[in-house]
Write a protein that holds these residues in place. Sequence first.
Motif, PDB file in Angstrom:
ATOM      1  N   TYR A 156       0.821  -1.205   0.000  1.00 37.20           N
ATOM      2  CA  TYR A 156       0.000   0.000   0.000  1.00 37.20           C
ATOM      3  C   TYR A 156       0.854   1.253   0.000  1.00 37.20           C
ATOM      4  O   TYR A 156       1.919   1.302   0.596  1.00 37.20           O
ATOM      5  N   SER A 157       0.360   2.273  -0.650  1.00 37.47           N
ATOM      6  CA  SER A 157       1.062   3.544  -0.745  1.00 37.47           C
ATOM      7  C   SER A 157       0.804   4.392   0.501  1.00 37.47           C
ATOM      8  O   SER A 157      -0.278   4.357   1.084  1.00 37.47           O
ATOM      9  N   ASP A 158       1.812   5.156   0.890  1.00 37.88           N
ATOM     10  CA  ASP A 158       1.654   6.108   1.994  1.00 37.88           C
ATOM     11  C   ASP A 158       1.007   7.403   1.517  1.00 37.88           C
ATOM     12  O   ASP A 158       0.574   8.223   2.321  1.00 37.88           O
ATOM     13  N   LYS A 159       0.951   7.580   0.197  1.00 39.31           N
ATOM     14  CA  LYS A 159       0.344   8.782  -0.378  1.00 39.31           C
ATOM     15  C   LYS A 159      -1.173   8.655  -0.387  1.00 39.31           C
ATOM     16  O   LYS A 159      -1.719   7.546  -0.451  1.00 39.31           O
ATOM     17  N   ILE A 160      -1.839   9.791  -0.341  1.00 39.03           N
ATOM     18  CA  ILE A 160      -3.293   9.788  -0.427  1.00 39.03           C
ATOM     19  C   ILE A 160      -3.689   9.356  -1.840  1.00 39.03           C
ATOM     20  O   ILE A 160      -3.240   9.915  -2.828  1.00 39.03           O
ATOM     21  N   SER A 161      -4.515   8.329  -1.912  1.00 36.41           N
ATOM     22  CA  SER A 161      -4.935   7.808  -3.208  1.00 36.41           C
ATOM     23  C   SER A 161      -6.303   7.163  -3.057  1.00 36.41           C
ATOM     24  O   SER A 161      -6.927   7.245  -2.004  1.00 36.41           O
TER      25      SER A 161
END
Length: 65
Positions: free
Chosen positions: A26-31
Amino acid sequence: MKKSWADDFYRLIFSQINEERFSVLYSDKISRPNKPVNLLVSLLILKLEHSLSDEELIGSANYFT
């Protein structure tokens, strides 16, 4: 539902899938929000068990999400 296969499936398979093991994916960026891994893995198991096509699986997945 307790008398159907769904209770056993939930208890023996779905609840045993450790989401934490997949956290590196999973990405740490908002998505866009992801679907839970245990839901996706469970759907793939059901697809194989019931010989579903991708279209049938997607139809089933939309029912549960």
